[in-house]
Design a protein around this motif. Structure first.
Motif, PDB file in Angstrom:
ATOM      1  N   ARG A  88       0.832  -1.200   0.000  1.00  0.00           N
ATOM      2  CA  ARG A  88       0.000   0.000   0.000  1.00  0.00           C
ATOM      3  C   ARG A  88       0.872   1.257   0.000  1.00  0.00           C
ATOM      4  NH1 ARG A  88      -2.197   4.114   2.284  1.00  0.00           N
ATOM      5  NH2 ARG A  88      -4.390   4.627   2.075  1.00  0.00           N
ATOM      6  N   GLN A  89       1.910   1.248   0.820  1.00  0.00           N
ATOM      7  CA  GLN A  89       2.809   2.402   0.856  1.00  0.00           C
ATOM      8  C   GLN A  89       3.511   2.593  -0.483  1.00  0.00           C
ATOM      9  OE1 GLN A  89       2.965   4.632   3.361  1.00  0.00           O
ATOM     10  NE2 GLN A  89       4.179   5.820   1.905  1.00  0.00           N
ATOM     11  N   ASP A  90       3.908   1.498  -1.114  1.00  0.00           N
ATOM     12  CA  ASP A  90       4.522   1.574  -2.438  1.00  0.00           C
ATOM     13  C   ASP A  90       3.539   2.142  -3.457  1.00  0.00           C
ATOM     14  OD1 ASP A  90       6.657   0.955  -4.382  1.00  0.00           O
ATOM     15  OD2 ASP A  90       5.223  -0.545  -5.107  1.00  0.00           O
ATOM     16  N   PHE A  91       2.296   1.706  -3.389  1.00  0.00           N
ATOM     17  CA  PHE A  91       1.253   2.207  -4.279  1.00  0.00           C
ATOM     18  C   PHE A  91       1.073   3.715  -4.104  1.00  0.00           C
ATOM     19  CE2 PHE A  91      -3.169   3.161  -5.322  1.00  0.00           C
ATOM     20  CZ  PHE A  91      -3.296   2.553  -6.569  1.00  0.00           C
ATOM     21  N   ASP A 129       3.242   5.857  -2.831  1.00  0.00           N
ATOM     22  CA  ASP A 129       4.451   6.559  -3.285  1.00  0.00           C
ATOM     23  C   ASP A 129       4.498   6.684  -4.808  1.00  0.00           C
ATOM     24  OD1 ASP A 129       5.301   6.913  -0.697  1.00  0.00           O
ATOM     25  OD2 ASP A 129       6.714   5.230  -0.733  1.00  0.00           O
ATOM     26  N   LEU A 130       4.099   5.635  -5.510  1.00  0.00           N
ATOM     27  CA  LEU A 130       4.071   5.719  -6.965  1.00  0.00           C
ATOM     28  C   LEU A 130       3.030   6.728  -7.440  1.00  0.00           C
ATOM     29  CD1 LEU A 130       4.496   1.961  -7.945  1.00  0.00           C
ATOM     30  CD2 LEU A 130       6.089   3.818  -8.420  1.00  0.00           C
ATOM     31  N   ARG A 131       1.895   6.764  -6.778  1.00  0.00           N
ATOM     32  CA  ARG A 131       0.851   7.723  -7.145  1.00  0.00           C
ATOM     33  C   ARG A 131       1.315   9.152  -6.885  1.00  0.00           C
ATOM     34  NH1 ARG A 131      -2.642   8.109  -9.973  1.00  0.00           N
ATOM     35  NH2 ARG A 131      -4.294   8.868  -8.657  1.00  0.00           N
ATOM     36  N   SER A 134      -0.152   6.977 -12.854  1.00  0.00           N
ATOM     37  CA  SER A 134      -1.602   6.795 -12.768  1.00  0.00           C
ATOM     38  C   SER A 134      -1.913   5.494 -12.026  1.00  0.00           C
ATOM     39  CB  SER A 134      -2.209   6.736 -14.172  1.00  0.00           C
ATOM     40  OG  SER A 134      -1.810   5.549 -14.827  1.00  0.00           O
ATOM     41  N   THR A 135      -3.157   5.350 -11.611  1.00  0.00           N
ATOM     42  CA  THR A 135      -3.560   4.144 -10.895  1.00  0.00           C
ATOM     43  C   THR A 135      -3.357   2.907 -11.760  1.00  0.00           C
ATOM     44  OG1 THR A 135      -5.179   5.388  -9.616  1.00  0.00           O
ATOM     45  CG2 THR A 135      -5.479   3.019  -9.703  1.00  0.00           C
ATOM     46  N   LEU A 136      -3.758   2.967 -13.006  1.00  0.00           N
ATOM     47  CA  LEU A 136      -3.609   1.828 -13.909  1.00  0.00           C
ATOM     48  C   LEU A 136      -2.138   1.490 -14.141  1.00  0.00           C
ATOM     49  CD1 LEU A 136      -5.112  -0.198 -15.658  1.00  0.00           C
ATOM     50  CD2 LEU A 136      -5.028   1.451 -17.522  1.00  0.00           C
ATOM     51  N   GLU A 137      -1.321   2.507 -14.310  1.00  0.00           N
ATOM     52  CA  GLU A 137       0.109   2.279 -14.509  1.00  0.00           C
ATOM     53  C   GLU A 137       0.742   1.665 -13.257  1.00  0.00           C
ATOM     54  OE1 GLU A 137       3.967   4.783 -16.136  1.00  0.00           O
ATOM     55  OE2 GLU A 137       2.304   5.870 -15.236  1.00  0.00           O
ATOM     56  N   THR A 138       0.328   2.138 -12.097  1.00  0.00           N
ATOM     57  CA  THR A 138       0.850   1.607 -10.841  1.00  0.00           C
ATOM     58  C   THR A 138       0.491   0.139 -10.689  1.00  0.00           C
ATOM     59  OG1 THR A 138       0.666   3.787  -9.820  1.00  0.00           O
ATOM     60  CG2 THR A 138       0.827   1.911  -8.346  1.00  0.00           C
ATOM     61  N   ILE A 139      -0.748  -0.213 -10.989  1.00  0.00           N
ATOM     62  CA  ILE A 139      -1.177  -1.613 -10.903  1.00  0.00           C
ATOM     63  C   ILE A 139      -0.418  -2.456 -11.924  1.00  0.00           C
ATOM     64  CG2 ILE A 139      -3.139  -3.162 -11.272  1.00  0.00           C
ATOM     65  CD1 ILE A 139      -4.900  -0.916 -10.070  1.00  0.00           C
TER      66      ILE A 139
END
Length: 92
Positions: free
Chosen positions: A41-44, A46-48, A53-58
């Motif tokens: 979650r923290q990585d998510f 930080d990437l955001r 974008s959310t899709l790119e992060t996933i």
């Protein structure tokens, strides 16, 4: 590794005087999964914050999400397979 020890006990021995101890490796694996979820979650986040974008992060972390999902399924299956033996050990 702790879930593997549970499955070895379940398949090789089934029942015995130490079956209540199945609780402890399941608990350890559960805490590990919780820790991994917090880190992911923290990585998510930080990437955001970094502009992804959310899709790119996933998409960037899809293998990790699939791995953690598989670990959660394995943890639930091990818990379900061990629950009766743990409750039996507690009741006696």
């Amino acid at each position: 590794m702790s879930l593997a020890s549970c499955w070895i006990y379940l398949t090789r021995y089934g029942h015995g005087a130490v079956q209540g101890y199945l609780l402890f490796p399941i608990e350890g694996a559960g805490l590990f999964v919780i820790l991994m979820l917090i880190v992911l979650r923290q990585d998510f986040v930080d990437l955001r914050v970094g502009g992804a974008s959310t899709l790119e992060t996933i998409r960037l972390r899809r293998r990790v999400y699939l791995l953690i999902g598989g670990l959660i399924v394995l943890l639930l299956a091990t818990s379900w397979a061990s629950a009766g033996r743990i409750f039996q050990a507690v009741a006696t």
